[in-house]
Design a protein around this motif. Structure first.
Motif, PDB file in Angstrom:
ATOM      1  N   LEU A  23      33.270  26.666  45.976  1.00  0.00           N
ATOM      2  CA  LEU A  23      34.535  26.448  45.491  1.00  0.00           C
ATOM      3  C   LEU A  23      35.569  27.749  45.885  1.00  0.00           C
ATOM      4  O   LEU A  23      34.921  28.766  46.045  1.00  0.00           O
ATOM      5  N   PRO A  24      36.839  27.541  45.865  1.00  0.00           N
ATOM      6  CA  PRO A  24      37.766  28.662  46.039  1.00  0.00           C
ATOM      7  C   PRO A  24      37.649  29.901  45.196  1.00  0.00           C
ATOM      8  O   PRO A  24      37.201  29.671  43.878  1.00  0.00           O
ATOM      9  N   LYS A  25      37.448  30.955  45.702  1.00  0.00           N
ATOM     10  CA  LYS A  25      37.409  32.198  44.824  1.00  0.00           C
ATOM     11  C   LYS A  25      38.365  32.500  43.588  1.00  0.00           C
ATOM     12  O   LYS A  25      37.988  32.974  42.660  1.00  0.00           O
ATOM     13  N   ASN A  26      39.307  31.760  43.793  1.00  0.00           N
ATOM     14  CA  ASN A  26      40.547  31.914  42.533  1.00  0.00           C
ATOM     15  C   ASN A  26      40.030  31.284  41.422  1.00  0.00           C
ATOM     16  O   ASN A  26      40.331  31.700  40.492  1.00  0.00           O
ATOM     17  N   GLU A  27      39.096  30.437  41.750  1.00  0.00           N
ATOM     18  CA  GLU A  27      38.429  29.481  40.303  1.00  0.00           C
ATOM     19  C   GLU A  27      37.471  30.560  39.719  1.00  0.00           C
ATOM     20  O   GLU A  27      37.611  30.332  38.502  1.00  0.00           O
ATOM     21  N   TYR A  28      36.925  31.293  40.455  1.00  0.00           N
ATOM     22  CA  TYR A  28      35.914  32.249  40.035  1.00  0.00           C
ATOM     23  C   TYR A  28      36.634  33.263  39.002  1.00  0.00           C
ATOM     24  O   TYR A  28      36.182  33.360  37.929  1.00  0.00           O
ATOM     25  N   TYR A  29      37.786  33.756  39.457  1.00  0.00           N
ATOM     26  CA  TYR A  29      38.466  34.600  38.621  1.00  0.00           C
ATOM     27  C   TYR A  29      39.021  33.861  37.621  1.00  0.00           C
ATOM     28  O   TYR A  29      39.084  34.310  36.348  1.00  0.00           O
ATOM     29  N   HIS A  30      39.447  32.810  37.514  1.00  0.00           N
ATOM     30  CA  HIS A  30      39.991  31.830  36.435  1.00  0.00           C
ATOM     31  C   HIS A  30      39.027  31.768  35.448  1.00  0.00           C
ATOM     32  O   HIS A  30      39.344  31.960  34.199  1.00  0.00           O
ATOM     33  N   TYR A  31      37.787  31.288  35.946  1.00  0.00           N
ATOM     34  CA  TYR A  31      36.538  30.836  34.717  1.00  0.00           C
ATOM     35  C   TYR A  31      36.019  32.110  34.174  1.00  0.00           C
ATOM     36  O   TYR A  31      35.656  32.242  32.991  1.00  0.00           O
ATOM     37  N   SER A  32      36.230  33.222  34.885  1.00  0.00           N
ATOM     38  CA  SER A  32      35.609  34.607  34.592  1.00  0.00           C
ATOM     39  C   SER A  32      36.568  35.091  33.438  1.00  0.00           C
ATOM     40  O   SER A  32      36.193  36.033  32.339  1.00  0.00           O
ATOM     41  N   SER A  33      37.881  34.815  33.294  1.00  0.00           N
ATOM     42  CA  SER A  33      38.695  35.261  32.555  1.00  0.00           C
ATOM     43  C   SER A  33      38.901  34.707  31.108  1.00  0.00           C
ATOM     44  O   SER A  33      39.495  35.016  30.287  1.00  0.00           O
ATOM     45  N   LEU A  34      38.291  33.516  31.475  1.00  0.00           N
ATOM     46  CA  LEU A  34      38.108  32.605  29.965  1.00  0.00           C
ATOM     47  C   LEU A  34      37.491  33.145  28.747  1.00  0.00           C
ATOM     48  O   LEU A  34      36.348  33.663  29.310  1.00  0.00           O
ATOM     49  N   THR A  35      37.757  33.149  27.735  1.00  0.00           N
ATOM     50  CA  THR A  35      36.837  33.632  26.719  1.00  0.00           C
ATOM     51  C   THR A  35      36.113  32.203  26.080  1.00  0.00           C
ATOM     52  O   THR A  35      36.463  31.006  26.301  1.00  0.00           O
ATOM     53  N   GLY A  36      34.871  32.586  25.495  1.00  0.00           N
ATOM     54  CA  GLY A  36      33.934  31.299  25.081  1.00  0.00           C
ATOM     55  C   GLY A  36      33.560  30.781  26.027  1.00  0.00           C
ATOM     56  O   GLY A  36      33.476  29.349  26.291  1.00  0.00           O
ATOM     57  N   ASN A  37      32.476  31.387  27.021  1.00  0.00           N
ATOM     58  CA  ASN A  37      31.695  30.614  27.950  1.00  0.00           C
ATOM     59  C   ASN A  37      32.561  29.787  29.095  1.00  0.00           C
ATOM     60  O   ASN A  37      32.466  28.699  29.003  1.00  0.00           O
ATOM     61  N   GLY A  38      33.193  30.687  29.856  1.00  0.00           N
ATOM     62  CA  GLY A  38      34.043  30.048  30.892  1.00  0.00           C
ATOM     63  C   GLY A  38      33.056  29.163  31.800  1.00  0.00           C
ATOM     64  O   GLY A  38      33.421  28.209  32.473  1.00  0.00           O
ATOM     65  N   GLN A  39      31.721  29.797  31.946  1.00  0.00           N
ATOM     66  CA  GLN A  39      30.764  29.043  32.775  1.00  0.00           C
ATOM     67  C   GLN A  39      30.519  27.471  32.565  1.00  0.00           C
ATOM     68  O   GLN A  39      30.429  26.790  33.291  1.00  0.00           O
ATOM     69  N   HIS A  95      23.863  29.709  29.614  1.00  0.00           N
ATOM     70  CA  HIS A  95      22.983  30.217  28.533  1.00  0.00           C
ATOM     71  C   HIS A  95      23.305  31.652  27.960  1.00  0.00           C
ATOM     72  O   HIS A  95      24.187  32.248  28.664  1.00  0.00           O
ATOM     73  N   MET A  96      23.189  31.928  26.812  1.00  0.00           N
ATOM     74  CA  MET A  96      23.448  33.323  26.263  1.00  0.00           C
ATOM     75  C   MET A  96      24.924  33.736  26.235  1.00  0.00           C
ATOM     76  O   MET A  96      25.179  34.578  26.564  1.00  0.00           O
ATOM     77  N   GLY A  97      25.805  32.675  26.107  1.00  0.00           N
ATOM     78  CA  GLY A  97      27.130  32.773  25.922  1.00  0.00           C
ATOM     79  C   GLY A  97      27.798  32.977  27.460  1.00  0.00           C
ATOM     80  O   GLY A  97      29.272  32.872  27.582  1.00  0.00           O
ATOM     81  N   GLY A  98      27.063  32.421  28.346  1.00  0.00           N
ATOM     82  CA  GLY A  98      27.757  32.430  29.556  1.00  0.00           C
ATOM     83  C   GLY A  98      27.669  33.857  30.508  1.00  0.00           C
ATOM     84  O   GLY A  98      27.967  34.809  30.130  1.00  0.00           O
ATOM     85  N   ASN A  99      27.187  33.795  31.875  1.00  0.00           N
ATOM     86  CA  ASN A  99      27.249  34.904  32.893  1.00  0.00           C
ATOM     87  C   ASN A  99      27.222  34.086  34.192  1.00  0.00           C
ATOM     88  O   ASN A  99      26.914  32.999  34.269  1.00  0.00           O
ATOM     89  N   TRP A 100      27.035  35.049  35.140  1.00  0.00           N
ATOM     90  CA  TRP A 100      26.951  34.794  36.500  1.00  0.00           C
ATOM     91  C   TRP A 100      25.716  35.302  37.045  1.00  0.00           C
ATOM     92  O   TRP A 100      25.456  36.482  36.907  1.00  0.00           O
ATOM     93  N   LYS A 101      25.107  34.548  37.942  1.00  0.00           N
ATOM     94  CA  LYS A 101      24.091  34.890  38.665  1.00  0.00           C
ATOM     95  C   LYS A 101      24.143  34.602  40.198  1.00  0.00           C
ATOM     96  O   LYS A 101      25.195  34.224  40.678  1.00  0.00           O
TER      97      LYS A 101
END
Length: 228
Positions: A23-39, A95-101
């Protein structure tokens, strides 16, 4: 991009395929900035997109992927991911509130391909044989494909298919043991005295599950191979 066993060329079934969706990198920044499990929200977005195209298909999120199951039994696991400057990919884990792997399927595929060429195809054949035995005789055992591939990659040494005679040979320093017995021996050494093996994904060096129950499943299959 095809990933998983199918992408590495070691799968024996084409009814369950893993696909990495870059996916486009700007989507990564968008979902990373969301509160409440952007993943989790990212997976829901992918799920909705698939359903808009296949409204009558079974689609659901599952931790890190969106699973799509068609009526003919074909199953796809879609992994939304973002490429990094190092060539790795970051993907969501809800899981665990959301993170990136992180994952690096390109490095894994290239490493396996190189060693398979060196072994005249023995590496891939061995990985597929272990899968066949797992799916035929050990259906209740949990043995991930990545552990199979990592073990064979780490243990095959100089063994390779001979030219035309269908047998495998090692170098001049071979101990003389049959190939299947050599694999079982390496497994037993790695797990001796309750030791925990440190097999990692080929090429990428990513950590994989080497837990006792999974290794025990691998040991059962290797023993059957050596006895046949």
């Amino acid at each position: 991009m095809y990933v998983g066993s199918y992408g590495r060329g070691t799968a024996i079934s084409t009814s369950d395929i893993d696909i990495l969706l870059e996916l486009p990198k700007n989507e990564y920044y968008h979902y990373s900035s969301l509160t409440g499990n952007g993943q989790s929200r990212l997976l829901q977005t992918v799920k909705k997109s698939v359903l808009s195209r296949y409204p009558r298909t079974e689609v659901h999120g599952d931790g890190q992927v969106v699973v799509v199951v068609f009526s003919d039994g074909m199953r796809f696991e879609l992994l939304p991911a973002f490429e990094t400057s190092s060539g790795e990919y970051e993907y969501p884990d809800t899981h665990m509130g959301g993170n990136w792997k992180s994952t690096n399927p390109k490095a894994e595929q290239e490493a396996l391909k190189r060693k398979d060429v060196e072994s005249n195809g023995l590496l891939v054949d061995t990985c597929r044989q272990i899968r066949f035995l797992r799916d035929t005789y050990f259906t209740n055992e949990h043995l991930p494909g990545i552990l199979i591939d990592a073990f064979v990659y780490d243990s095959i040494a100089n063994w390779h298919w001979g030219s035309g005679n269908g047998t495998s040979h090692q170098s001049e320093y071979s101990s003389g043991h049959p190939y299947e017995e050599s694999l079982l021996k390496k497994f037993r050494i790695a797990t001796a005295w309750g030791g925990v093996p440190q097999w990692r994904a080929p090429g990428s060096g990513m950590r994989i599950d080497n837990s006792a129950s999974i290794c025990n499943s691998l040991g059962k299959i290797l023993k059957k191979m050596a006895e046949e």
